[in-house]
Scaffold this motif. Structure first.
Motif, short mmCIF file in Angstrom:
data_model
loop_
_atom_site.label_atom_id
_atom_site.label_comp_id
_atom_site.label_asym_id
_atom_site.label_seq_id
_atom_site.Cartn_x
_atom_site.Cartn_y
_atom_site.Cartn_z
N PRO A 107 -4.91 13.87 0.82
CA PRO A 107 -5.97 13.68 0.14
C PRO A 107 -7.34 13.19 0.90
O PRO A 107 -7.17 12.50 1.83
CB PRO A 107 -5.81 12.62 -1.00
CG PRO A 107 -4.75 11.69 0.04
CD PRO A 107 -3.92 12.39 0.65
N SER A 108 -8.51 13.71 0.54
CA SER A 108 -9.82 13.30 0.98
C SER A 108 -10.17 12.15 0.34
O SER A 108 -9.86 11.84 -1.01
CB SER A 108 -10.76 14.33 0.94
OG SER A 108 -10.95 14.75 -0.49
N VAL A 109 -11.14 11.37 1.06
CA VAL A 109 -11.59 10.07 0.10
C VAL A 109 -12.64 10.52 -0.73
O VAL A 109 -13.72 11.13 -0.56
CB VAL A 109 -12.33 9.08 1.14
CG1 VAL A 109 -12.82 7.93 0.44
CG2 VAL A 109 -11.36 8.71 2.16
N CYS A 151 -20.66 13.10 -15.99
CA CYS A 151 -20.19 12.28 -14.77
C CYS A 151 -19.93 13.07 -13.51
O CYS A 151 -19.95 12.77 -12.45
CB CYS A 151 -18.99 11.26 -15.38
SG CYS A 151 -18.12 10.55 -14.21
N ASN A 152 -19.26 14.15 -13.94
CA ASN A 152 -18.55 15.14 -12.64
C ASN A 152 -18.16 14.20 -11.65
O ASN A 152 -18.46 14.20 -10.36
CB ASN A 152 -19.96 15.78 -12.11
CG ASN A 152 -20.45 16.91 -13.00
OD1 ASN A 152 -19.67 17.30 -13.82
ND2 ASN A 152 -21.91 17.02 -13.02
N PRO A 153 -16.91 13.65 -12.08
CA PRO A 153 -16.13 12.80 -10.87
C PRO A 153 -15.47 13.61 -9.85
O PRO A 153 -15.45 14.90 -9.90
CB PRO A 153 -14.89 12.06 -11.83
CG PRO A 153 -14.68 13.02 -12.75
CD PRO A 153 -15.81 13.84 -13.10
N PRO A 154 -15.53 13.01 -8.45
CA PRO A 154 -15.10 13.70 -7.49
C PRO A 154 -13.45 13.92 -7.46
O PRO A 154 -12.83 13.40 -8.34
CB PRO A 154 -15.40 12.68 -6.22
CG PRO A 154 -15.41 11.31 -6.74
CD PRO A 154 -15.83 11.63 -8.13
N LYS A 155 -12.89 14.95 -6.65
CA LYS A 155 -11.53 15.16 -6.86
C LYS A 155 -10.79 13.91 -6.12
O LYS A 155 -11.27 13.47 -5.17
CB LYS A 155 -11.24 16.69 -6.19
CG LYS A 155 -11.73 17.67 -6.87
CD LYS A 155 -11.52 18.86 -6.39
CE LYS A 155 -11.99 20.08 -7.26
NZ LYS A 155 -11.74 21.42 -6.72
N GLY A 156 -9.46 13.78 -6.41
CA GLY A 156 -8.67 12.76 -5.93
C GLY A 156 -7.23 13.00 -6.64
O GLY A 156 -6.86 13.71 -7.26
N ILE A 157 -6.54 12.25 -6.01
CA ILE A 157 -4.93 12.08 -6.38
C ILE A 157 -4.98 11.43 -7.95
O ILE A 157 -5.42 10.42 -8.07
CB ILE A 157 -4.13 11.23 -5.45
CG1 ILE A 157 -4.04 11.93 -3.84
CG2 ILE A 157 -2.69 11.17 -5.83
CD1 ILE A 157 -3.60 13.23 -3.95
N PRO A 158 -4.26 12.03 -8.70
CA PRO A 158 -4.34 11.41 -10.09
C PRO A 158 -3.35 10.43 -10.12
O PRO A 158 -2.34 10.17 -9.16
CB PRO A 158 -3.57 12.66 -10.75
CG PRO A 158 -3.17 13.51 -10.06
CD PRO A 158 -3.80 13.45 -8.75
N PHE A 218 -17.90 5.26 -13.31
CA PHE A 218 -17.28 4.53 -12.25
C PHE A 218 -15.73 5.48 -12.56
O PHE A 218 -15.43 5.71 -13.83
CB PHE A 218 -16.66 3.33 -12.74
CG PHE A 218 -17.97 2.07 -12.41
CD1 PHE A 218 -18.11 1.63 -11.15
CD2 PHE A 218 -19.07 1.81 -13.45
CE1 PHE A 218 -19.34 0.86 -10.92
CE2 PHE A 218 -19.94 1.32 -13.26
CZ PHE A 218 -20.18 0.41 -12.05
N ALA A 219 -15.19 5.97 -11.34
CA ALA A 219 -14.41 6.76 -11.55
C ALA A 219 -13.26 6.03 -10.46
O ALA A 219 -13.44 5.64 -9.30
CB ALA A 219 -14.27 8.05 -10.69
N ALA A 220 -12.10 5.61 -11.06
CA ALA A 220 -11.06 4.83 -10.44
C ALA A 220 -9.72 5.59 -10.05
O ALA A 220 -9.32 6.53 -10.91
CB ALA A 220 -10.68 3.76 -11.35
N PHE A 221 -9.14 5.72 -8.75
CA PHE A 221 -8.06 6.28 -8.28
C PHE A 221 -7.14 5.34 -7.94
O PHE A 221 -7.00 4.90 -6.71
CB PHE A 221 -8.40 7.28 -7.11
CG PHE A 221 -9.54 8.38 -7.60
CD1 PHE A 221 -9.13 9.64 -7.80
CD2 PHE A 221 -10.73 8.16 -7.47
CE1 PHE A 221 -9.96 10.51 -8.28
CE2 PHE A 221 -11.81 8.98 -7.78
CZ PHE A 221 -11.33 10.26 -8.24
N THR A 233 -9.14 2.95 -4.88
CA THR A 233 -10.30 3.61 -4.74
C THR A 233 -10.98 3.66 -5.94
O THR A 233 -10.64 4.03 -6.90
CB THR A 233 -10.58 4.77 -3.97
OG1 THR A 233 -9.95 4.74 -2.86
CG2 THR A 233 -11.80 5.09 -3.77
N ILE A 234 -12.21 2.81 -6.24
CA ILE A 234 -13.20 3.22 -7.15
C ILE A 234 -14.65 3.40 -6.80
O ILE A 234 -15.08 2.76 -5.67
CB ILE A 234 -13.34 1.73 -8.05
CG1 ILE A 234 -12.08 1.31 -8.70
CG2 ILE A 234 -14.37 1.88 -9.24
CD1 ILE A 234 -12.09 0.03 -9.38
#
Length: 1225
Positions: free
Chosen positions: A129-131, A154-161, A206-209, A214-215
């Motif tokens: 995954p990317s940050v 919001c359009n949150p960035p991509k990440g690991i669910p 706020f997007a939390a992974f 990471t938030i």
């Protein structure tokens, strides 16, 4: 080696059968075999904070497999990058987290190969995954009017669910959400309509992974809400808002799904996953969302709705959840709808997987492969990891099946089957090993087994062979296979010996053979004794708070003592070895002690013993007995004026059935807080109909009783008040107590508080003279007595007492007869006469007074008498009055204890409860002579070898004219036996001494002296003495009289060196205390001159007198102790002269006696009894007095002053106990 075997033979058999199947699949590594993947990774995430990432692939096979990898379907060289670290004989590699590792992302597959074939792993996906970051951007403020719909993206960035999105302000406070404001699944914030309060400049997404730890935060957004531009500014603010709202009001419009998606849309969900359907609408007023399944009813478990009804959620989706769902957004202006066509799909799943195995040469092979899924999966076969080329493969291949006939060694291979659809791929491998080897016995040779009697024994013989081997067992030296029912051969070669016995011990052999070869091993079996347990006592019943000791007695084989273990369990839970609950429960190997047993100690106690070979258990049930728990839930029903039904629920009986229930009540009017018993019911009953009294405010409680005791009382019931009523009963124990002659006091027992039945209790008293026709006199009183004055003396009255209260009167009362007050009798008895019975007893006769002269209840008669003079000397006596009481209406009585030979006066009076009446005229009578009393003393004055001189005193009371004395004597030997009694009559009544001759020398005698009158002789005085031995000097003389004044008297003409007895007596010899005696010895002539000079000195004489007095005192005490006379029975001699006046008076009844000089009758009666007993009379004082309590004189003088001789049938000395002569020469 001893092996632990289960007691359950079948369970053990199945267990080992499963092991045998596993062993059949597991080929020993010593045998050539295909590679088998034993461990592999699955989806792997390369987290940036990890140091490295491991991709696993392990395999087994013979020869040792080699490993190759592919990435995204292309060969991947592990040595192509220095960051990859590998290990020998392993396919696992590690990627070190250094530099950019994005190029490692992809799908990997591992291949393990040897000369026999190739095994292939499932695909392993590595995700790099990317940050996640929000782009730096400048977001323009949104300026909207009141009531508009707004979306903040919001359009949150991509990440690991999983991904969690929050809307907050700059102070990290959550933005409030409701039906009007809510967040979509994608994270956008929707306003169905905005209000001025929504204006703010710090809307932050706020997007939390969590997996990435990471938030990230998006740049703040500004929302400005203004009033309607066309509103009339001249109006009030509220009017402007109202007008604006009126202009903006609109029906709902769906924002998700958007109108561009049409009225319906399709949704695909994986079976077992979560279905999420979302509808968000805008409008004014705020729309309300609802859901319905169009095609059929909603699932049985109502689906959840979240996000204020805007999202429908169904967990664990099944095929039944497929269908069309409709969401509806509605407000007063209209509604909007959207349909979701839900399709449930699933990834491939196996119906049948190909199963490999070991095959012998020439066998046939069939492999099946079937899978299901939606869409239906496609099937692909592979051979050693490569697609099968039907042109070169000698077998037959179809979609679901591969077959080969006449297998050969070179047909060994790994067959793979892959099932694939758009939701995933599954892989199954089948190793086909074609082998031709002799049997291999995997169980070690000479294995030692042991079991216990009655259990099953299992002797193992694990075999690997191709072709399959034939297995048989033999015992000891026999070559015949074991085949009886006692033995069973399992498929894996294990021999089961059922219900083992001692004779099953021995050596066993397992033989395995096939077409290639033959093998054998031996096994040794020992049979031990089974463990046995007994727990005592069996099922004990123990009272709570008492103690119990449980003991577990065990028997087990001595060979198993080192492995023997014992434990205790309660209700299945093991008890700790150490004492528990502060020492209340103490467990010590085979004993379990419980002190102060509690209710929770009840249960099943199990003693469990185990050894290396078996286990046993024994149990006992501890039953704790206690008083019942208090009853509960008291209920009142069937309410009546005089009754109510009480019901309750019985408490726990604690193993002792309830014998009865006690119902108690308390009332708060008369005796508050005092509980009284009301009723008892049998133990099985939980209801009772209670009889109640009126005018009582009841409260009830119940106590249960069992064999142990009484329970605590129940919680009291509700109060129940009975209405008042008239009395049910009248007072009892009605009586009249006289206080004054012309007064009548009527008394009765008042009603108890519970008997009052109502307020205002009084007593209606009615009375009238009996036998006189007149009206009843009546009076109401509140106390329980009534005094009536001015009534005739001692007249019968009819009396009634009736209870009355405010509600009425009690029942008609019974009539009681009572008498008015008494007065003392006014007449004296007449015709008084006296009949003399003997010298101390007379009988009195009289005529009773008329009943009307008694003036009360006649209590009895009193006879009074007093002595006026003695007939012996004619002296007059001061009157000392005595009286006896004779209870009841009678006309005679006996008067005992009179002085003989005396003149008496006597009177009789009647008495009642009021007092004594007048006395009759005195009657004069005389008592005749009687026998004398005992002489005062008897003493020995002089003694010789054959004679003795005796002296005695006059009797204290002669009771007549003395006629003489009777002197008796008898020999007493050393054993205190007595000889015959000799009598000497002394006719001289004035004689007070006597010389008795003709006695035996050196002999002990007992002497008796009795005084006599014309009526007979009295009791004897006694003395004992010892005559002198033959030749002893016993002569003596009486000196001249000595005047009382001198303190010494010289005695002359004594022989020097001679022992003398000196006695000083009074001249008349009658004063017992005047006798003095001492033993002296004169000195020899040689010493006479020594004292001549001082013998006449005064000081010397005084000193000698003092010494003499002390010496005399000591000698007197010594002789008293040494020569005290004893008691000897001479009853037969005393009866020679009975009292001639004595006669039987058994049938007479004496009255009750008292005198004024405190000389009670007791002594006289004892003396009288002495006289009467001579003629056989057995009367006692009790026979002579009648009365309720003896009715002695007020000073109690009837008892005590007449105490006399204690002698009964024996002679006792009453004189001095000092010897009057020495008992030595």
């Amino acid at each position: 080696m001893e092996m632990l075997l289960s007691t359950k033979g079948i369970t053990i058999c199945l267990f080992f059968f499963v092991l045998s199947l596993a062993a059949a699949i597991e080929i020993p590594l010593s045998v050539s075999q295909l590679p088998t993947i034993t461990e592999q990774s699955h989806t792997q995430v390369a987290y940036p904070f990890d140091e490295d990432f491991t991709i696993k692939c392990e395999a087994r096979g013979n020869p040792q497999p080699t490993f190759n990898w592919t990435k995204d379907g292309k060969p991947f060289n592990l040595s192509s990058d220095p960051r990859i670290v590998t290990s020998n004989n392993s396919g696992t590699f590690v990627i070190q987290n250094r530099g950019i590792i994005n190029n490692f992302q992809g799908k990997y597959r591992c291949f393990a190969s040897n000369v026999l074939g190739t095994a292939m792993s499932e695909e392993i996906e590595l995700i790099v995954p990317s940050v996640p970051k929000f782009p730096k951007e400048k977001i323009e403020p949104l300026d909207v009017e009141h009531g508009d719909s707004v979306i903040l993206h919001c359009n949150p960035p991509k990440g690991i669910p999983p991904l969690h999105i929050y809307w907050m302000n700059i102070d990290l406070q959550h933005i409030p959400q409701d039906e009007r404001v809510s967040m979509s699944l994608k994270g956008d914030l929707y306003f169905a309509n905005v209000e001025e309060s929504d204006s703010r400049s710090d809307y932050c997404c706020f997007a939390a992974f969590p997996r990435l730890r990471t938030i990230v935060q998006k740049m703040p957004m500004t929302l400005k809400v203004s009033r309607l531009k066309h509103a009339n500014d001249s109006g009030s603010p509220n009017a402007a808002v109202t007008k604006a709202n009126f202009i903006k009001e609109r029906k709902p419009k769906l924002l998700i799904p958007p109108e561009s998606a049409g009225s319906s849309s399709s949704v695909t969900v994986i079976k077992g996953g979560v279905l999420l359907l979302e509808c968000i609408a805008e409008g004014l007023p705020t729309p309300h969302l609802s859901w319905v399944k169009v095609t059929e009813n909603m699932p049985k478990d109502e689906p959840e709705t979240e996000n204020f009804g805007k999202m429908l959620k169904i967990d664990q989706v099944t095929a039944a959840d497929e269908g069309t769902y409709q969401c509806t957004a509605s407000n007063p202006m209209g509604r909007a709808r959207h349909e979701f066509h839900v399709r449930v799909e699933e990834p491939p799943q196996w119906l049948k997987k190909p199963e490999g195995g070991v095959y012998s040469v020439g066998a046939n092979l069939v492999l099946l492969c079937e899978a299901i899924g939606n869409p239906e999966p496609s099937i692909q076969w592979k051979l050693n990891g490569m697609p099968i080329d039907g042109r070169t493969f000698r077998g037959r291949v179809s979609t679901r099946e591969i077959s080969l006939t006449n297998l050969q060694l070179q047909d060994s291979a790994v067959f793979q089957c892959e099932a694939t659809n758009k939701h995933g791929t599954i892989l199954a491998s089948a190793n086909v090993n074609v082998l031709n080897i002799a049997p291999l016995i995997l169980t070690p040779d000479e294995e030692n087994y042991a079991t216990v009697v009655g259990y099953s024994a299992f002797l193992h013989c694990d075999i690997f062979a191709s072709p399959a081997a034939d297995v048989r067992w033999t015992k000891d030296d026999s070559i015949e296979p074991l085949s009886t029912f006692h033995y069973e051969l399992n498929k894996n070669g294990t021999l089961e010996i059922r219900d083992a016995k001692k004779e099953d011990s021995g050596s066993y052999a397992c033989w395995a053979s096939n077409s290639v070869g033959k093998r054998a091993i031996t096994a040794n079996l020992d049979i031990r004794d089974a463990t046995k347990l007994v727990v005592t006592p069996k099922n004990p019943r123990v009272l709570k708070s008492h103690s119990i000791l449980l003991k577990c007695q065990a028997e087990y084989d001595s060979h198993l003592k080192h492995s023997f273990k014992l434990s205790w369990r309660k209700d299945g839970d093991e008890l700790p070895v150490n004492s528990t609950e502060g020492g209340r429960i103490i467990l010590d190997r085979d004993t379990l002690f419980i002190s102060s047993v509690l209710l929770e100690d009840q249960g099943v106690y199990r003693c469990v013993a185990s050894t290396a070979l078996d286990s046993a258990e024994a149990e006992t049930q501890l039953i704790v007995l206690d008083v019942p728990d208090p009853p509960e839930d008291l209920q009142l029903s069937e309410n009546q004026n005089r009754s109510v039904r009480l019901s309750w629920k019985a408490g726990a009986s604690h193993n002792s059935p309830v014998n009865e229930s006690i119902i108690e009540f308390e009332e708060n009017r008369w005796e508050p807080e005092r509980w009284q018993e009301l009723s008892r019911v049998p133990g099985n009953d939980t209801t009772a109909l209670l009889s109640l009294a009126p005018y009582v405010n009841y409260q009830f409680r119940v106590v249960s009783v069992n064999a142990v005791g009484r329970s605590q009382p129940s919680t009291p019931s509700l109060r129940y008040a009975t209405p008042p009523a008239a009395p049910d009963k009248n007072p009892e124990n009605i009586r009249v107590e006289a206080s004054e002659p012309n007064e009548m006091v009527m008394k009765w027992e008042p009603l108890k508080p519970m008997e009052r039945n109502g307020p205002g209790l009084e007593y209606k008293v009615s009375w009238r003279q009996r036998g006189v026709e007149t009206d009843w006199n009546e009076e109401l009183v509140k106390k329980h007595s009534l005094s009536v004055r001015n009534v005739p003396t001692f007249v019968p009255y009819e009396i009634k007492v009736q209870a009355v209260n405010n509600l009425g009167s009690g029942p008609e009362p019974n009539i009681t007869i009572g008498y008015s007050g008494e007065d003392i009798p006014d007449a004296a008895p007449s015709g008084v006469s006296v009949e003399v019975v003997n010298s101390t007893l007379v009988k009195v006769f009289w005529f009773g007074i008329p009943r009307d002269r008694v003036r009360g209840h006649l209590r009895g008669y009193k006879v009074s008498w007093w002595r006026t003079r003695s007939m012996l000397d004619g002296k007059r006596h001061h009157p000392e009055k005595h009286f006896l009481t004779f209870v009841g209406d009678r006309n005679s009585g006996m008067i005992p204890g009179l002085e003989p030979f005396s003149e008496f006066h006597l009177t009789v009076l009647a008495f009642n409860s009021r007092g004594d009446g007048p006395e009759s005229s005195p009657v004069v009578f005389e008592t005749p002579e009687g026998v004398p009393e005992q002489p005062r003393f008897l003493r020995i004055l002089n003694f010789d070898k054959d004679s003795v001189t005796l002296s005695w005193g006059l009797p204290k009371k002669a009771n007549g004219h003395l006629t003489g004395y009777i002197l008796q004597y008898q020999i007493i030997n050393e054993t205190h036996e007595v000889g015959a009694v000799s009598n000497v009559s002394i006719a001289n009544h004035s004689a007070l001494s006597w010389r008795l001759a003709g006695l035996s020398p050196s002999t002990k005698y007992k002497f008796y002296i009795k005084a006599c009158t014309a009526k007979g002789c009295g009791k004897a005085a006694t003395e004992e003495g010892l005559t002198l031995a033959q030749g002893s000097k016993g002569s003596g003389r009486i000196s001249d009289a000595v005047k009382p004044t001198p303190k010494f008297q010289p005695s002359e003409a004594l022989e020097p060196g001679t022992e003398y007895t000196i006695r000083l007596v009074t001249k008349n010899w009658v004063d017992n205390n005047s006798i003095f005696e001492d033993v002296i010895e004169t000195r020899g002539r040689a010493y006479a001159g020594i004292y001549e000079g001082i013998s006449t000195q005064g000081w010397f004489i005084g000193l000698m007198c003092a010494i003499a007095l002390l010496t005399l005192l000591l000698l007197t005490i010594c002789f008293v102790r040494r020569n005290k006379g004893g008691k000897y029975s001479v009853k037969e001699k005393e009866d020679l002269h009975p009292d001639p006046e004595a006669q039987s008076i058994k049938d007479e009844i004496f009255g009750e006696y008292s005198d004024s000089d405190e000389k009670p009758l007791k002594g006289s009666l004892q003396s009288l009894n002495g006289d009467i007993k001579a003629t056989g009379s057995a009367d006692s004082l009790v026979d002579y007095g009648e009365g309720e309590h003896g009715m002695f004189n007020e000073d109690g003088s009837f008892i005590g002053a007449y105490s006399g001789s204690k002698e009964k049938g024996s002679v006792e000395s009453t004189g001095s106990s000092t010897a009057t002569f020495p008992l030595h020469a």
